[in-house]
Design a protein around this motif. Sequence first.
Motif, short mmCIF file in Angstrom:
data_model
loop_
_atom_site.label_atom_id
_atom_site.label_comp_id
_atom_site.label_asym_id
_atom_site.label_seq_id
_atom_site.Cartn_x
_atom_site.Cartn_y
_atom_site.Cartn_z
N HIS A 42 0.87 -1.14 0.06
CA HIS A 42 -0.05 0.12 0.12
C HIS A 42 0.57 1.21 -0.06
O HIS A 42 0.55 2.20 -0.66
CB HIS A 42 -0.91 0.07 1.16
N LEU A 43 1.96 1.14 0.86
CA LEU A 43 2.68 2.38 0.93
C LEU A 43 3.45 2.74 -0.36
O LEU A 43 3.77 3.76 -0.86
CB LEU A 43 3.82 2.29 2.14
N LEU A 44 3.91 1.47 -1.13
CA LEU A 44 4.47 1.68 -2.52
C LEU A 44 3.66 2.20 -3.44
O LEU A 44 4.12 2.98 -4.30
CB LEU A 44 5.04 0.17 -2.90
N VAL A 45 2.22 1.82 -3.53
CA VAL A 45 1.20 2.23 -4.40
C VAL A 45 1.04 3.82 -3.90
O VAL A 45 1.10 4.52 -5.02
CB VAL A 45 -0.06 1.52 -4.12
N HIS A 46 1.09 4.15 -2.83
CA HIS A 46 0.73 5.76 -2.67
C HIS A 46 1.98 6.47 -2.83
O HIS A 46 1.76 7.56 -3.52
CB HIS A 46 0.73 5.67 -0.88
N ALA A 47 3.04 5.97 -2.67
CA ALA A 47 4.24 6.86 -3.21
C ALA A 47 4.38 6.90 -4.44
O ALA A 47 4.87 7.77 -5.12
CB ALA A 47 5.46 6.00 -2.55
N THR A 48 4.07 5.79 -5.24
CA THR A 48 4.07 5.92 -6.86
C THR A 48 3.17 7.08 -7.33
O THR A 48 3.33 7.68 -8.14
CB THR A 48 3.78 4.64 -7.30
N LEU A 49 1.84 7.01 -6.64
CA LEU A 49 0.91 7.99 -6.96
C LEU A 49 1.55 9.37 -6.81
O LEU A 49 1.22 10.40 -7.64
CB LEU A 49 -0.41 7.74 -6.29
N HIS A 50 2.33 9.45 -5.70
CA HIS A 50 2.78 10.87 -5.45
C HIS A 50 3.88 11.18 -6.54
O HIS A 50 3.96 12.57 -7.16
CB HIS A 50 3.57 10.97 -4.34
#
Length: 99
Positions: A42-50
């Motif tokens: 989830h953090l990886l997805v969140h960071a990628t969207l950023h």
Amino acid sequence: MPRLPAPDPAGPVALGDIAIAWETCAREAAEAGKPLADHALHLLVHATLHLLGFDHEREADAALMEGLESAIVTGLGLADPYAPLPEEAATSHRTPQDV
């Protein structure tokens, strides 16, 4: 509205770096009762969207980003990170119109 980077005919585009603090990720996962791998994803997805230009500074931007995160994470077979926990759902005063 964020825009995806234009394709570079010379090759991949570097968007930036993602760093996840293992200790913090592990602590947050434990506190939430989630598997470490699920929270890290989830953090990886969140960071990628950023990196793609999304943010959550304004309420509308947050709703857009959270919706994308939910769709991506659930599409990968994980639980929706923004779904209310059972005890939250029982005490929530939100109506379907609020969602």
